[in-house]
Each structure stands twice: as structure tokens, then as C-alpha cells.
Design a protein around this motif. Structure first.
Motif, PDB file in Angstrom:
ATOM      1  N   VAL A   1       0.834  -1.210   0.000  1.00 48.53           N
ATOM      2  CA  VAL A   1       0.000   0.000   0.000  1.00 48.53           C
ATOM      3  C   VAL A   1       0.868   1.259   0.000  1.00 48.53           C
ATOM      4  O   VAL A   1       0.505   2.275  -0.611  1.00 48.53           O
ATOM      5  N   LEU A   2       2.029   1.214   0.647  1.00 49.31           N
ATOM      6  CA  LEU A   2       2.945   2.350   0.625  1.00 49.31           C
ATOM      7  C   LEU A   2       3.501   2.588  -0.782  1.00 49.31           C
ATOM      8  O   LEU A   2       3.602   3.728  -1.248  1.00 49.31           O
ATOM      9  N   LYS A   3       3.847   1.502  -1.454  1.00 55.74           N
ATOM     10  CA  LYS A   3       4.353   1.632  -2.824  1.00 55.74           C
ATOM     11  C   LYS A   3       3.279   2.186  -3.751  1.00 55.74           C
ATOM     12  O   LYS A   3       3.548   3.058  -4.600  1.00 55.74           O
ATOM     13  N   ALA A   4       2.058   1.701  -3.592  1.00 53.87           N
ATOM     14  CA  ALA A   4       0.961   2.200  -4.435  1.00 53.87           C
ATOM     15  C   ALA A   4       0.721   3.680  -4.194  1.00 53.87           C
ATOM     16  O   ALA A   4       0.463   4.446  -5.141  1.00 53.87           O
ATOM     17  N   ALA A   5       0.803   4.108  -2.926  1.00 57.52           N
ATOM     18  CA  ALA A   5       0.626   5.527  -2.610  1.00 57.52           C
ATOM     19  C   ALA A   5       1.717   6.376  -3.255  1.00 57.52           C
ATOM     20  O   ALA A   5       1.446   7.442  -3.828  1.00 57.52           O
ATOM     21  N   ALA A   6       2.961   5.917  -3.164  1.00 56.78           N
ATOM     22  CA  ALA A   6       4.079   6.657  -3.753  1.00 56.78           C
ATOM     23  C   ALA A   6       3.970   6.714  -5.273  1.00 56.78           C
ATOM     24  O   ALA A   6       4.219   7.763  -5.885  1.00 56.78           O
ATOM     25  N   ASP A   7       3.587   5.603  -5.885  1.00 56.02           N
ATOM     26  CA  ASP A   7       3.447   5.579  -7.345  1.00 56.02           C
ATOM     27  C   ASP A   7       2.371   6.559  -7.800  1.00 56.02           C
ATOM     28  O   ASP A   7       2.542   7.281  -8.795  1.00 56.02           O
ATOM     29  N   PHE A   8       1.259   6.593  -7.063  1.00 47.04           N
ATOM     30  CA  PHE A   8       0.171   7.501  -7.438  1.00 47.04           C
ATOM     31  C   PHE A   8       0.594   8.958  -7.247  1.00 47.04           C
ATOM     32  O   PHE A   8       0.331   9.814  -8.115  1.00 47.04           O
ATOM     33  N   ALA A   9       1.243   9.261  -6.120  1.00 47.69           N
ATOM     34  CA  ALA A   9       1.681  10.633  -5.855  1.00 47.69           C
ATOM     35  C   ALA A   9       2.683  11.095  -6.908  1.00 47.69           C
ATOM     36  O   ALA A   9       2.628  12.236  -7.386  1.00 47.69           O
ATOM     37  N   ARG A  10       3.602  10.212  -7.289  1.00 46.94           N
ATOM     38  CA  ARG A  10       4.595  10.563  -8.318  1.00 46.94           C
ATOM     39  C   ARG A  10       3.903  10.840  -9.659  1.00 46.94           C
ATOM     40  O   ARG A  10       4.217  11.818 -10.348  1.00 46.94           O
ATOM     41  N   SER A  11       2.955  10.004 -10.027  1.00 44.93           N
ATOM     42  CA  SER A  11       2.278  10.166 -11.322  1.00 44.93           C
ATOM     43  C   SER A  11       1.431  11.436 -11.378  1.00 44.93           C
ATOM     44  O   SER A  11       1.143  11.946 -12.462  1.00 44.93           O
ATOM     45  N   SER A  12       1.047  11.966 -10.206  1.00 40.85           N
ATOM     46  CA  SER A  12       0.245  13.193 -10.167  1.00 40.85           C
ATOM     47  C   SER A  12       1.088  14.446 -10.405  1.00 40.85           C
ATOM     48  O   SER A  12       0.544  15.541 -10.557  1.00 40.85           O
ATOM     49  N   GLY A  13       2.422  14.295 -10.368  1.00 41.30           N
ATOM     50  CA  GLY A  13       3.314  15.434 -10.562  1.00 41.30           C
ATOM     51  C   GLY A  13       3.711  16.130  -9.280  1.00 41.30           C
ATOM     52  O   GLY A  13       4.319  17.205  -9.315  1.00 41.30           O
ATOM     53  N   ALA A  14       3.403  15.518  -8.139  1.00 40.46           N
ATOM     54  CA  ALA A  14       3.720  16.133  -6.851  1.00 40.46           C
ATOM     55  C   ALA A  14       5.220  16.143  -6.593  1.00 40.46           C
ATOM     56  O   ALA A  14       5.982  15.367  -7.173  1.00 40.46           O
ATOM     57  N   ARG A  15       5.632  17.017  -5.687  1.00 39.50           N
ATOM     58  CA  ARG A  15       7.049  17.142  -5.325  1.00 39.50           C
ATOM     59  C   ARG A  15       7.490  16.007  -4.404  1.00 39.50           C
ATOM     60  O   ARG A  15       8.577  15.478  -4.531  1.00 39.50           O
ATOM     61  N   HIS A  16       6.622  15.637  -3.454  1.00 40.52           N
ATOM     62  CA  HIS A  16       6.952  14.533  -2.563  1.00 40.52           C
ATOM     63  C   HIS A  16       5.701  14.021  -1.868  1.00 40.52           C
ATOM     64  O   HIS A  16       4.643  14.647  -1.901  1.00 40.52           O
ATOM     65  N   LEU A  17       5.835  12.863  -1.224  1.00 40.25           N
ATOM     66  CA  LEU A  17       4.813  12.284  -0.368  1.00 40.25           C
ATOM     67  C   LEU A  17       5.386  12.165   1.033  1.00 40.25           C
ATOM     68  O   LEU A  17       6.492  11.646   1.217  1.00 40.25           O
ATOM     69  N   GLU A  18       4.648  12.657   2.021  1.00 40.45           N
ATOM     70  CA  GLU A  18       5.058  12.566   3.416  1.00 40.45           C
ATOM     71  C   GLU A  18       4.091  11.633   4.145  1.00 40.45           C
ATOM     72  O   GLU A  18       2.871  11.819   4.092  1.00 40.45           O
ATOM     73  N   VAL A  19       4.638  10.616   4.820  1.00 41.84           N
ATOM     74  CA  VAL A  19       3.824   9.642   5.545  1.00 41.84           C
ATOM     75  C   VAL A  19       4.171   9.715   7.024  1.00 41.84           C
ATOM     76  O   VAL A  19       5.320   9.471   7.417  1.00 41.84           O
ATOM     77  N   ARG A  20       3.187  10.050   7.847  1.00 43.25           N
ATOM     78  CA  ARG A  20       3.402  10.239   9.283  1.00 43.25           C
ATOM     79  C   ARG A  20       2.914   9.032  10.073  1.00 43.25           C
ATOM     80  O   ARG A  20       1.993   8.331   9.661  1.00 43.25           O
ATOM     81  N   GLY A  21       3.515   8.841  11.234  1.00 45.85           N
ATOM     82  CA  GLY A  21       3.056   7.776  12.112  1.00 45.85           C
ATOM     83  C   GLY A  21       3.980   7.611  13.297  1.00 45.85           C
ATOM     84  O   GLY A  21       4.997   8.305  13.405  1.00 45.85           O
ATOM     85  N   TYR A  22       3.630   6.692  14.188  1.00 49.43           N
ATOM     86  CA  TYR A  22       4.501   6.456  15.333  1.00 49.43           C
ATOM     87  C   TYR A  22       5.040   5.030  15.356  1.00 49.43           C
ATOM     88  O   TYR A  22       5.253   4.435  16.392  1.00 49.43           O
ATOM     89  N   HIS A  23       5.279   4.505  14.136  1.00 49.12           N
ATOM     90  CA  HIS A  23       6.134   3.326  14.013  1.00 49.12           C
ATOM     91  C   HIS A  23       6.919   3.454  12.712  1.00 49.12           C
ATOM     92  O   HIS A  23       6.530   4.180  11.793  1.00 49.12           O
ATOM     93  N   LYS A  24       8.037   2.794  12.669  1.00 49.60           N
ATOM     94  CA  LYS A  24       8.932   2.873  11.510  1.00 49.60           C
ATOM     95  C   LYS A  24       8.331   2.029  10.390  1.00 49.60           C
ATOM     96  O   LYS A  24       8.330   0.806  10.461  1.00 49.60           O
TER      97      LYS A  24
END
Length: 411
Positions: free
Chosen positions: A160-183
Motif C-alpha cells: 500500500v505504501l508503494k501504491a501511494a508513492a506511485d500515485f503521488a509521483r504520477s500526479s506530478g507532486a514534489r513529494h509524499l510525506e507519511v506520518r506515524g509512530y512506528h517505523k
């Protein structure tokens, strides 16, 4: 060669009057867990207990990820059953942000599919903020400290992380930031300079009070010597809350959220979202926005936004407010009070630590598409120093009118 046998020792057993009195049983005192151990026990697991898959799903083992602008079937049910879920992962929170700020949203869902059926394995919500000043970015989840993927296991989380990054990249965005309290298993650059400050709560406010240092108790008493009133409520306190909050944000040089944003949260979350306002001599002096939620089996009360007007800082109204919140939380059955995010060893970190709060590490991961360095959208960035100084000098009415149009693009 035969092995040697130990010498046999004959022991004479005392009888009759020779018998020694039996020793009293010694009960070893059970060691009480430390505060750190208690805190660690309250942090829910990253993944739920393994679920038993159907035979068809086990034989398939294929993952499929979909991205949509509306929550797919089963999203909220999956979120509510996950031990790491937060209120911010639910579709009603995400819709509140979109409706009040006008952002684009993406629901990323990962399925384990087979010829017969497919089963939801992971979800990740993300929101797009696009502006000339701050750039084009996706964040999971902006405005708050928690976000990222909720998954049944690490393999589904990676997908799911890879799919999110692929979609964000294809949209032309500068970056994707993913927040949370585990690595999270991304392999991306990460930032670990922020922590949330959690305070495990006792069963009642009397015990809580006894656990404070004499310095903290003295500061609270000093504030209580003033004529003050504490109110906890909802929409009826919004105007006074916003008066305090917006004035403090202007003084800090930070654009303020629109009042409609807070109204939307109060409307959509009912008793889970409350306001506290401390009045001193009839004037609203300190305020906080309280969010109640259950994370796994832990009942948590969070204060994502809080402020005190500068004119009341010397009267310790801030200390009074936090005591009122903490005593309320302890007496109403909360397990943890979440003081919110701080930079390690900063002033806010030390303020929260004096109450007994302990750090919970935050991990912010970055998939960089058009940059080599991690973003720095904060008041300490030299790029924004002049803007901060100008903002602090604005009349409050102008700051409140302009602020919402700017701050909605700051993650």
C-alpha cells in the motif's frame, strides 16, 4: 572408565523436641512496573493478531491496490478494527478536511485477491496540498500527528505504501510525506526529530495531583489564586476559543485555521470533540481543542491545538488549564493524555515533561520525486523568517481573514 559418583551425605533429621520451628513463609513483593514500562504497555501493536484466511485467499497470495477519491467499501470497518487506528484515518475526518479546505484526497486500499473473493489488507489515506508558496505535496495525514498505513502485516503495508508513492509521483507532486509512530517499511528518507508526549493517567485526579512535583503544584496554585472559571463544551464555546487561539497564532507569526474548520470537527464528531476555555476575570484567557478516541484498547485524550493569550501568561492560566484537562481526563476514565507534538528538548518538550509526560517517537517518511533534500516548512526555515515577522505585526482582523487561505497548504 566409570564416571565418578558424588559422595553420599547422610543427613540426620531432627525429631521431637529437636525439630526446628518452621520458618514463616516469605512473600516476595511484586515489582511494580516503571512509568516507562507502563507507557510502553499502552502503545498498541503495529499489526493486529493474524487473521485466518480462507483457503482460496491463501492459495492466491496476489495483492492489488486501488486508489479512489471516495472511501471504498469496508474502509471504516477496517480502520475501526485495527489496533493502530486513529480517528484521523476515518472517512468522516478526511471528509471534514476536504469540505472545509477544498483539498484533493486519495484513499489507497490494498486487497488480497483470489478467483473467489478479495480481502482488504491495508489502507492509507492521503491529502494533496498544492500552492506556489509551499509546493505540491501529498501527506498522510496533514494537520495532525498521526497517519500512514494501517495493515494486517508488513507485506501488505509495503504494497500500500508503494501504491501511494506511485500515485503521488504520477500526479506530478514534489513529494509524499507519511506520518506515524512506528517505523514503516519504506526504505525512504525519514525525519525523527519530533515526538508526541504521552502521560499515563491514574484512576483519579487525587492520585494524579500527588504525583506532580512541588514546583508544578505551586504553579497551578498560583494560577488558581486568580479569579477564574473553567468551561468544557462544544459549539457554544467556539467564539471564545477562536478569539484566544487566533490571537496567539498571530503573535507567534503563524496563519490561523478558519473557524469553519473547527466548527466542522465539532459538528461531525459530537462528544468526541470538545473545547475547553479558561476565563480569567471574565475574559477568555486560555483554550484547548480536545479529541477523545480509542487506539486499540487504550482510551486516549489528545489536545492537538492549545493557546494562551500573552496578557495572561504571567497569571499561570496555562497551568490552570492543563490541570483542569488532566483532572477531567483522569476522573472520566482515560488511560493516556496526549500533549501533542514537540521537537526533542525544545521549550514545549520541557513544558510537557514537567507534568510527567514521556516521549513517543514519531517517524515521518518521505518519498522524494523532485527534490533531494527533506522539506522544511516551519517557522525556523530562513525562507519564512521575514513572513513570520510581518505576520506578527498584522492587525488581528486581517490575520484572521488571510490566515485560513494560507495555512490550509501547510501540512
Amino acid at each position: 572408565m566409570a564416571s565418578e559418583q558424588p559422595d553420599q551425605v547422610s543427613v540426620k533429621q531432627p525429631t521431637g523436641s529437636e525439630a526446628a520451628p518452621s520458618a514463616p513463609a516469605v512473600t516476595k513483593a511484586k515489582r511494580q512496573p516503571s512509568e516507562l514500562e507502563r507507557l510502553q504497555a499502552l502503545i498498541p501493536p503495529v499489526y493486529p493478531e493474524p487473521v485466518e484466511l480462507t483457503e482460496a485467499a491463501q492459495s492466491s497470495g496476489r495483492y492489488r491496490c486501488d486508489v479512489s477519491q471516495t472511501p471504498p467499501a469496508g474502509w471504516d470497518d477496517f480502520v475501526r478494527q485495527h489496533p493502530r487506528a486513529t480517528l484521523y484515518h476515518e472517512s468522516v475526518w478526511l471528509k471534514t478536511v476536504v469540505d472545509t479546505m477544498g483539498h484533493e484526497i486519495a484513499y489507497v486500499a490494498c486487497y488480497l485477491e483470489s478467483a473467489a473473493e478479495e480481502q482488504l489488507q491495508a489502507v492509507l489515506p492521503m491529502i494533496r496540498q498544492k500552492s506556489r508558496l509551499f509546493g505540491d505535496i501529498w501527506t498522510s495525514i496533514p494537520l495532525v500527528n498521526y497517519g500512514g498505513a494501517l495493515a494486517l502485516d508488513k507485506n501488505a503495508e509495503k504494497h500500500v505504501l508503494k501504491a501511494a508513492a506511485d500515485f503521488a509521483r504520477s500526479s506530478g507532486a514534489r513529494h509524499l510525506e507519511v506520518r506515524g509512530y512506528h517505523k514503516q517499511p519504506t526504505g525512504w528518507p525519514e525525519r525523527t526529530d519530533k515526538v508526541n508526549m504521552w502521560l499515563p493517567l491514574p484512576a483519579d485526579s487525587e492520585t494524579l495531583w500527588k504525583g506532580f512535583s512541588s514546583k508544578v503544584r505551586s504553579q497551578i496554585r498560583k494560577g488558581q489564586q486568580n479569579e477564574y472559571e473553567s468551561r468544557i463544551g462544544g459549539m457554544e464555546l467556539l467564539d471564545d476559543y477562536y478569539r484566544v487561539f487566533s490571537e496567539n497564532m498571530r503573535d507567534l507569526g503563524t496563519p490561523v485555521y478558519g473557524k469553519s474548520f473547527f466548527a466542522g470537527i465539532l459538528t461531525n464528531f459530537g462528544s468526541s470533540a470538545r473545547l475547553i476555555v479558561i476565563y480569567c476575570k471574565g475574559e477568555p484567557a486560555s483554550c484547548g481543542f480536545l479529541v477523545a478516541q480509542e487506539t486499540g484498547a487504550v482510551k486516549l485524550l489528545e489536545i492537538p491545538w492549545a493557546s494562551t493569550r500573552q496578557a495572561f501568561n504571567s497569571l499561570n492560566m496555562n497551568m490552570v488549564m492543563y490541570w483542569e484537562i488532566l483532572s477531567h481526563a483522569a476522573d472520566t476514565g482515560f488511560d493516556v493524555f496526549d500533549f501533542g507534538r514537540s521537537s526533542k528538548d525544545a521549550g514545549t518538550y520541557r513544558f510537557k515533561k514537567q507534568w510527567g509526560a514521556m516521549p513517543v517517537q514519531l517517524y515521518w517518511h518521505y518519498a522524494l520525486f523532485q527534490a533531494d533534500e527533506l522539506p522544511a516548512i516551519n517557522n525556523n526555515n530562513p525562507k519564512f523568517k521575514l513572513l513570520v515577522a510581518i505576520w506578527q505585526r498584522l492587525p488581528l482582523c486581517f490575520a484572521n481573514r488571510l490566515g485560513p487561505a494560507i495555512v490550509k497548504y501547510i501540512p
